[in-house]
Design an enzyme around this catalytic site. Structure first.
Site, short mmCIF file in Angstrom:
data_model
loop_
_atom_site.label_atom_id
_atom_site.label_comp_id
_atom_site.label_asym_id
_atom_site.label_seq_id
_atom_site.Cartn_x
_atom_site.Cartn_y
_atom_site.Cartn_z
N TYR A 77 0.87 -1.21 -0.13
CA TYR A 77 0.00 -0.01 0.28
C TYR A 77 0.79 1.35 -0.10
CZ TYR A 77 -3.81 3.19 0.78
OH TYR A 77 -4.69 4.21 0.74
N PHE A 129 -8.58 20.48 -24.98
CA PHE A 129 -8.95 18.92 -25.10
C PHE A 129 -10.14 18.86 -24.01
CE2 PHE A 129 -8.84 14.52 -23.78
CZ PHE A 129 -8.96 13.93 -24.96
N THR A 130 -10.97 17.87 -24.32
CA THR A 130 -12.32 17.56 -23.55
C THR A 130 -12.12 17.50 -22.14
OG1 THR A 130 -12.01 15.17 -24.36
CG2 THR A 130 -13.50 16.51 -25.49
N ASP A 220 0.69 19.32 -21.33
CA ASP A 220 0.06 18.02 -21.43
C ASP A 220 0.87 17.07 -22.26
OD1 ASP A 220 -1.55 15.78 -22.22
OD2 ASP A 220 -3.37 16.97 -22.33
N LYS A 263 -1.45 6.50 -23.59
CA LYS A 263 -1.14 6.75 -24.95
C LYS A 263 0.27 6.68 -25.22
CE LYS A 263 -4.92 9.31 -24.47
NZ LYS A 263 -5.72 9.25 -23.16
N ARG A 387 -14.88 14.10 -33.65
CA ARG A 387 -14.19 14.96 -32.88
C ARG A 387 -14.46 16.21 -33.64
NH1 ARG A 387 -11.21 13.32 -28.13
NH2 ARG A 387 -13.41 13.64 -27.77
N PHE A 453 -19.78 13.98 -25.48
CA PHE A 453 -19.66 12.82 -26.54
C PHE A 453 -19.53 11.29 -26.36
CE2 PHE A 453 -15.25 12.01 -25.76
CZ PHE A 453 -14.82 12.97 -24.61
N1 PM9 Z 1 -7.48 11.07 -24.66
C1 PM9 Z 1 -8.40 9.81 -26.79
O1 PM9 Z 1 -9.01 9.14 -27.06
C2 PM9 Z 1 -9.27 9.37 -24.22
C3 PM9 Z 1 -10.42 10.03 -23.86
S1 PM9 Z 1 -11.36 11.03 -25.03
C4 PM9 Z 1 -11.96 9.88 -25.93
O2 PM9 Z 1 -7.82 11.02 -27.25
C5 PM9 Z 1 -4.96 14.49 -23.88
C6 PM9 Z 1 -4.31 15.24 -24.94
C7 PM9 Z 1 -5.83 13.15 -24.13
C8 PM9 Z 1 -6.42 12.52 -23.17
C9 PM9 Z 1 -7.24 11.42 -23.36
C10 PM9 Z 1 -6.25 12.93 -21.84
C11 PM9 Z 1 -6.93 12.54 -20.89
C12 PM9 Z 1 -5.59 14.20 -21.54
N2 PM9 Z 1 -5.15 14.90 -22.59
O3 PM9 Z 1 -8.30 9.44 -20.84
O4 PM9 Z 1 -8.02 10.09 -18.64
O5 PM9 Z 1 -5.81 12.85 -25.36
O6 PM9 Z 1 -6.27 9.11 -19.60
O7 PM9 Z 1 -6.40 11.11 -20.28
C13 PM9 Z 1 -8.33 10.23 -25.23
P1 PM9 Z 1 -7.39 10.08 -19.89
#
Ligand code: PM9
Length: 461
Positions: A77, A129-130, A220, A263, A387, A453
């Protein structure tokens, strides 16, 4: 026939050791499935998908080295050995001083926004970004887009469409004062612009400007190694530098970062927040225990941190990036050869089809990119995502955002599909392109409050 030695083929720097069988479906199955999913590809069961290009997030194939480290995961932990391995990989490859692991990128965005944004402050950035923007808004901030104008034109061939327009930033600072700017939110290889990089020259100029005004840069870094690949290929004086060196240099001009390791870093789950500021670190370390878990695991298993530490190292390998982005370029060029309108230059993590140019008979209120993604799925079982106006969502005052770019993203998971899969995908898009006049728009019949979305539902007009 003699061989053209200057144009020898490239190949993936790996071979396969395990495979996952794919299921094929009939057109009738797919018509029913997409109707049931409310014309939202996020609501399709993956069982009904043939080639899944929804996202490159968490969909990567891990290497044998990553899987072998999984077995060494220290699930303590507190004070897990795996945490220290992750910390040392981040120090070595990215150079940030302090790190806070989180379950994924948005976990890091939540904590960072809470720590660094005061109500009423602005967060200028190179396109929204979303998830990033929603956390900025929930923390009381307002995102301001300061990306260069070229980013909003799918046909513009600018080599660094992710660049910041420093004049736009300066106008904001002059109007409101530097104190009203929480930080510059700088994404590498800008997702919503089509996977477009910034240049080192632009980043250095931004660093110079922000130093004068005492404004931090928060990076980011979700796709930083992909950005580094483009710098190596396109920017003067970087052709002989390794991706590893370029990544470290990028990070050195920024003050902190959020990372979705799902990613670039080649894992199925994981992320972190990093900072060079001991005060920001102190607060983030306090908050992580509220939202994620103890500061030495942040919502992750020890084995996840082990895999991430190896994935970070593999992500900065030049041969890996050349094959990864080479595959995206292969797919993009193939689509172009059929006349399909795509965002140019071809980006790092996927091919983005320009739905406005593909379906000029639909208005943005008829959700052309959403409709096109559904149509492609019905044609071949290839899953992509919207998108455009659906992803952009609503402003805090309830009005819709209307982004210039209305795109369907064909996102390539890393090390997962073959060139033959890419051919199948391109041929499906070409077939749908031939019948494009028959494609109808959609109306939204269910809209969730946040990040619509993911869960919105539609009906055919
Ligand atoms: N990106 C993508 O598919 C997954 C969620 S939206 C479909 O592109 C950036 C530049 C991203 C991103 C996620 C996140 C969030 C932050 N910044 O999905 O929470 O492309 O790990 O990261 C997606 P998490």
């Amino acid at each position: 026939m003699s061989i053209n030695t200057s144009k020898r083929s490239w190949a993936e720097p790996y071979k396969m050791k395990m495979v996952e069988l794919l299921k094929t479906t009939t057109r009738t199955n797919r018509l029913n499935a997409i109707r049931k999913a409310g014309y939202n590809t996020f609501l399709l069961p993956s069982e009904d998908v043939y080639i899944d290009l929804l996202t490159d997030s968490g969909t990567n194939a891990m290497s044998d080295r990553q899987w072998s480290q999984f077995m060494l995961g220290d699930e303590a932990y507190a004070g897990s050995k795996s945490y220290f391995k992750l910390e040392s990989a981040i120090h070595e490859y990215y150079g940030y001083k302090y790190i806070v692991p989180t379950h994924q990128g948005r976990g890091a965005e939540n904590i960072l926004s809470k720590v660094m944004i005061r109500k009423g402050q602005f967060i200028p950035g190179n396109m929204y970004f979303t998830t990033t923007r929603v956390h900025q808004e929930l923390a009381g901030g307002k995102f301001v887009d300061i990306i260069i104008d070229e980013a909003n034109d799918p046909t513009n061939l600018h080599p660094f469409k992710g660049n910041v327009d420093i004049e736009k930033l300066d106008n904001l600072v002059k109007k409101h004062g530097a104190d009203k700017v929480a930080y510059v939110s700088l994404a590498s290889n800008v997702n919503m612009a089509g996977g477009q990089p910034f240049s080192m020259e632009n980043l250095k100029a931004l660093r110079k400007y922000t130093k004068i005004h005492n404004i931090p840069i928060i990076h980011d870094m979700t796709r930083v190694a992909e950005n580094a690949y483009f710098i190596q290929k396109r920017e003067k004086n970087y052709a002989k530098k390794s991706i590893r060196e370029i990544v470290k240099e990028i990070c050195s001009y920024t003050d902190g970062a959020t990372m979705s390791a799902k990613k670039d870093a080649l894992v199925n789950i994981g992320g972190f927040m990093a900072t060079n500021d001991p005060h920001v670190f102190e607060e983030a370390r306090n908050l992580v225990v509220v939202y994620e878990g103890l500061h030495t695991y942040g919502g992750l298993a020890g084995r996840d941190m082990e895999a991430m530490a190896v994935g970070i190292k593999e992500s900065v390998d030049d041969r890996h990036q050349a094959a990864r982005i080479g595959q995206v370029i292969y797919l993009g060029e193939k689509m172009e050869s059929y006349g399909v309108p795509i965002v140019k230059p071809i980006g790092g993590h996927g091919v983005f089809v320009d739905a406005k140019a593909f379906l000029p008979h639909l208005t943005q209120d008829q959700f052309p990119a959403q409709a096109l993604a559904a149509e492609i799925y019905v044609d071949s079982g290839v899953r992509t995502m919207e998108r455009g106006v659906v992803s952009a969502g609503r402003k805090p005052n309830g009005e819709n955002y209307y982004p210039d770019l209305e795109l369907v993203r064909f996102t390539l998971p890393r090390r997962v599909y073959t060139q033959a899969h890419m051919d199948v995908v391109a041929e499906s898009v070409a077939e749908v392109f031939q019948k494009r006049e028959r494609i109808k728009g959609l109306k939204m019949v269910y809209e969730p409050k946040y990040l619509r979305f993911f869960q919105a539902r539609f009906e055919k007009l």
